[in-house]
Design an enzyme around this catalytic site. Structure first.
Site, PDB file in Angstrom:
ATOM      1  N   ARG A 146       0.875  -1.170   0.000  1.00  0.00           N
ATOM      2  CA  ARG A 146       0.000   0.000   0.000  1.00  0.00           C
ATOM      3  C   ARG A 146       0.915   1.222   0.000  1.00  0.00           C
ATOM      4  O   ARG A 146       1.987   1.203   0.622  1.00  0.00           O
ATOM      5  CB  ARG A 146      -0.889  -0.020   1.245  1.00  0.00           C
ATOM      6  CG  ARG A 146      -1.976   1.017   1.189  1.00  0.00           C
ATOM      7  CD  ARG A 146      -2.911   0.920   2.372  1.00  0.00           C
ATOM      8  NE  ARG A 146      -3.620   2.177   2.508  1.00  0.00           N
ATOM      9  CZ  ARG A 146      -4.184   2.592   3.617  1.00  0.00           C
ATOM     10  NH1 ARG A 146      -4.154   1.841   4.693  1.00  0.00           N
ATOM     11  NH2 ARG A 146      -4.801   3.755   3.650  1.00  0.00           N
ATOM     12  N   HIS A 147       0.522   2.270  -0.716  1.00  0.00           N
ATOM     13  CA  HIS A 147       1.377   3.463  -0.776  1.00  0.00           C
ATOM     14  C   HIS A 147       1.725   3.958   0.630  1.00  0.00           C
ATOM     15  O   HIS A 147       0.990   3.718   1.591  1.00  0.00           O
ATOM     16  CB  HIS A 147       0.670   4.577  -1.558  1.00  0.00           C
ATOM     17  CG  HIS A 147      -0.613   5.019  -0.914  1.00  0.00           C
ATOM     18  ND1 HIS A 147      -0.644   5.924   0.120  1.00  0.00           N
ATOM     19  CD2 HIS A 147      -1.889   4.654  -1.148  1.00  0.00           C
ATOM     20  CE1 HIS A 147      -1.892   6.113   0.497  1.00  0.00           C
ATOM     21  NE2 HIS A 147      -2.678   5.341  -0.245  1.00  0.00           N
ATOM     22  N   GLU A 174      -7.578   4.327  -6.633  1.00  0.00           N
ATOM     23  CA  GLU A 174      -8.394   4.066  -5.445  1.00  0.00           C
ATOM     24  C   GLU A 174      -9.885   4.203  -5.756  1.00  0.00           C
ATOM     25  O   GLU A 174     -10.278   4.892  -6.709  1.00  0.00           O
ATOM     26  CB  GLU A 174      -7.960   5.016  -4.306  1.00  0.00           C
ATOM     27  CG  GLU A 174      -8.670   4.827  -2.976  1.00  0.00           C
ATOM     28  CD  GLU A 174      -8.623   3.390  -2.414  1.00  0.00           C
ATOM     29  OE1 GLU A 174      -8.912   2.435  -3.160  1.00  0.00           O
ATOM     30  OE2 GLU A 174      -8.326   3.238  -1.216  1.00  0.00           O
ATOM     31  N   HIS A 177      -3.763   0.958  -3.316  1.00  0.00           N
ATOM     32  CA  HIS A 177      -4.451   1.728  -2.271  1.00  0.00           C
ATOM     33  C   HIS A 177      -5.227   0.763  -1.374  1.00  0.00           C
ATOM     34  O   HIS A 177      -5.377  -0.415  -1.700  1.00  0.00           O
ATOM     35  CB  HIS A 177      -5.440   2.685  -2.925  1.00  0.00           C
ATOM     36  CG  HIS A 177      -4.815   3.641  -3.889  1.00  0.00           C
ATOM     37  ND1 HIS A 177      -4.518   4.927  -3.566  1.00  0.00           N
ATOM     38  CD2 HIS A 177      -4.436   3.478  -5.188  1.00  0.00           C
ATOM     39  CE1 HIS A 177      -3.996   5.545  -4.617  1.00  0.00           C
ATOM     40  NE2 HIS A 177      -3.923   4.678  -5.618  1.00  0.00           N
ATOM     41  N   ASN A 212      -4.078  10.897   4.277  1.00  0.00           N
ATOM     42  CA  ASN A 212      -4.115   9.864   5.331  1.00  0.00           C
ATOM     43  C   ASN A 212      -4.031  10.524   6.696  1.00  0.00           C
ATOM     44  O   ASN A 212      -4.753  10.155   7.626  1.00  0.00           O
ATOM     45  CB  ASN A 212      -2.956   8.880   5.201  1.00  0.00           C
ATOM     46  CG  ASN A 212      -3.096   7.940   4.029  1.00  0.00           C
ATOM     47  OD1 ASN A 212      -2.109   7.545   3.412  1.00  0.00           O
ATOM     48  ND2 ASN A 212      -4.322   7.552   3.693  1.00  0.00           N
ATOM     49  N   ARG A 269       0.479   9.372  -4.901  1.00  0.00           N
ATOM     50  CA  ARG A 269       1.001   8.678  -3.717  1.00  0.00           C
ATOM     51  C   ARG A 269       1.563   7.289  -4.031  1.00  0.00           C
ATOM     52  O   ARG A 269       2.487   6.832  -3.366  1.00  0.00           O
ATOM     53  CB  ARG A 269      -0.066   8.624  -2.611  1.00  0.00           C
ATOM     54  CG  ARG A 269      -1.431   8.057  -3.013  1.00  0.00           C
ATOM     55  CD  ARG A 269      -2.464   8.553  -2.006  1.00  0.00           C
ATOM     56  NE  ARG A 269      -3.811   7.972  -2.123  1.00  0.00           N
ATOM     57  CZ  ARG A 269      -4.763   8.433  -2.921  1.00  0.00           C
ATOM     58  NH1 ARG A 269      -4.524   9.438  -3.735  1.00  0.00           N
ATOM     59  NH2 ARG A 269      -5.978   7.876  -2.900  1.00  0.00           N
TER      60      ARG A 269
HETATM   61  O1  F6P Z   1      -8.421   6.439   3.546  1.00  0.00           O
HETATM   62  C1  F6P Z   1      -7.627   6.088   2.488  1.00  0.00           C
HETATM   63  C2  F6P Z   1      -8.426   5.419   1.407  1.00  0.00           C
HETATM   64  O2  F6P Z   1      -7.521   4.914   0.455  1.00  0.00           O
HETATM   65  C3  F6P Z   1      -9.475   6.326   0.714  1.00  0.00           C
HETATM   66  O3  F6P Z   1      -8.994   7.088  -0.371  1.00  0.00           O
HETATM   67  C4  F6P Z   1     -10.546   5.360   0.310  1.00  0.00           C
HETATM   68  O4  F6P Z   1     -11.785   5.976   0.050  1.00  0.00           O
HETATM   69  C5  F6P Z   1     -10.550   4.459   1.511  1.00  0.00           C
HETATM   70  O5  F6P Z   1      -9.200   4.332   1.922  1.00  0.00           O
HETATM   71  C6  F6P Z   1     -11.109   3.070   1.246  1.00  0.00           C
HETATM   72  O6  F6P Z   1     -11.271   2.417   2.491  1.00  0.00           O
HETATM   73  P1  F6P Z   1     -12.731   2.261   3.144  1.00  0.00           P
HETATM   74  O7  F6P Z   1     -13.505   1.472   2.150  1.00  0.00           O
HETATM   75  O8  F6P Z   1     -12.486   1.503   4.410  1.00  0.00           O
HETATM   76  O9  F6P Z   1     -13.346   3.609   3.363  1.00  0.00           O
END
Ligand code: F6P
Length: 406
Positions: free
Chosen positions: A218-219, A291, A360, A225, A266
């Site tokens: 993962r980046h 992502e 991601h 973040n 990223r």
């Molecule tokens: O928070 C970082 C991230 O990569 C966001 O860009 C993305 O929307 C999310 O994680 C995805 O994770 P979750 O489905 O748990 O919200």
């Protein structure tokens, strides 16, 4: 029919250029070797590069009208057919003819000469234009095209394919064959008239994953973040750069020729120190690994979503896998594109021993789900820390899954 006829096998690959034949041949060789079966590959392209000048990289070398070159290609094919025959006359058990073999004439030649053991034809098919384009682009980086610029090499390779298309005929009269979708590892057609030596292993190998070592990363930490914000295209923080450096140092001794990222800063930044420390790593950005698109919630923090868009927050909590962000995506819709990215990365990596994907959170969860067979409802919660990576092996004979520190 005596037993000597049946205890050895010729495998003849069939397919237009860039259809993954050599990868399948290597997979068969490595897989059968694990069963202590003696296998050797006879590759016409390798022999051509050894025997002929660079002119044989030019498209017109493949023009069927061009008699002199057609004879040279015939000579190479016959040399390999005879070498394969000699190999099985000795202690070899499986000889793989790795060449296009797309014309009926060529396949008849093979069948007329190799009569001492059964022949199994394995045709590789992949008509996915976009992936073919990426595959041809990758081929243009091979040393045989080094004297041409990219466009010349690319157009030349496409022309070479067209020449083969002119003479290609489908498998029909051959006694034994598999038609394989080499992108999806799926058998589309088969015929077996003989008892084929190690057919059980061969068939299973053809449909098995062929991921020798995948490092799924993962980046590193991004500014979003830190603020718990989702989506966007923010850069790495100093800590994120530090993580990328540490990752690079960790993999310094491992030769990773193919590194795939998304198109987001990223992941591209995380790849930079790694590719710099590698001798000849190629970094390729795949939009399929971007992502999850959070639609009108992009750039928001989870707290803001709860306060300002409670309907989104609670509906997503209730069924995170199936929930689709307004104007965006959900895990359920992400699956298709991430699966496609994964197939593309694996196809383009050929027989590479090591592949790295820098993705991601949601994307990596989908990739992990592919190998882990998690229940859908658990996929959006798979643990994907930023200071560790997953080492994945998925072949016919080995499944490995390890979360490692760097
Ligand atoms: O928070 C970082 C991230 O990569 C966001 O860009 C993305 O929307 C999310 O994680 C995805 O994770 P979750 O489905 O748990 O919200």
């Amino acid at each position: 029919m005596n037993n000597g006829y049946l205890n050895k096998l010729y495998i003849a690959m069939v397919g237009l250029p860039a259809r993954g034949k050599s990868t399948v041949a290597a997979k068969l060789k490595e897989g059968l070797k694990k069963e202590n079966i003696k296998v050797r590959i006879f590759n016409n392209g390798d022999l051509r590069r050894k025997l002929l000048s660079e002119d044989s990289s030019r498209p017109d070398f493949y023009n069927p009208e061009n008699k002199a070159n057609a004879e040279q290609r015939e000579h190479i094919a016959l040399t390999n057919i005879n070498n394969a025959s000699r190999y099985l006359q000795g202690d070899g058990q499986v000889a793989v003819l790795d060449a296009t073999n797309v014309s009926l004439k060529r396949r008849r030649t093979i069948q007329n000469i190799l009569t001492d053991h059964p022949i199994l034809f394995v045709e590789c098919i992949n008509n996915d234009e976009e992936i073919l384009k990426a595959s041809i682009t990758k081929k243009t980086e091979q040393p045989e095209f080094s004297r041409m610029d990219f466009q010349e090499a690319f157009d030349g390779f496409k022309k070479r394919i067209r020449y083969y298309e002119h003479i290609a005929q489908p498998l029909q009269e051959e006694r034994n064959y598999y038609v394989l979708d080499s992108l999806n590892n799926q058998i589309l057609g088969e015929r077996m008239n003989d008892n084929i030596f190690c057919n059980v292993q061969v068939r299973d190998l053809l449909v098995s994953d062929w991921v020798k070592n995948l490092f799924l990363v993962r980046h590193g930490e991004s500014y979003f973040n830190l603020e718990n914000r989702i989506g966007g295209d923010s850069e790495l923080t100093p800590n994120g750069w530090y993580q990328a450096q540490a990752l690079a140092a960790h993999f310094k001794q491992t030769n990773i020729p193919n590194i795939y990222t998304s198109t987001k800063k990223r992941t591209v930044q995380t790849a930079r120190p790694i590719s710099e420390m590698q001798k000849n790593a190629q970094v390729m950005q795949l939009k399929e690994f971007n992502e999850i698109n959070a639609g009108n919630c992009e750039y928001m923090s989870y707290d803001e979503i709860r306060r300002e868009k409670p309907e989104v927050f609670y509906s997503r909590t209730k069924d995170k896998y199936n929930y689709i962000y307004p104007e965006g995506e959900g895990y359920v819709t992400l699956k298709h594109r991430v699966d496609r990215g994964l197939k593309k990365a694996i196809y383009l990596s050929g027989n590479a021993s090591y592949i790295m994907i820098i993705g991601h959170q949601a994307v990596n969860r989908m990739i992990l789900a592919h190998f882990l067979y998690r229940r859908k409802e658990d996929v959006p919660y798979i643990y994907t820390p930023q200071d560790r990576y997953f080492h994945i092996v998925s072949t016919q004979s080995k499944k490995l899954f390890e979360l490692k520190r760097y």
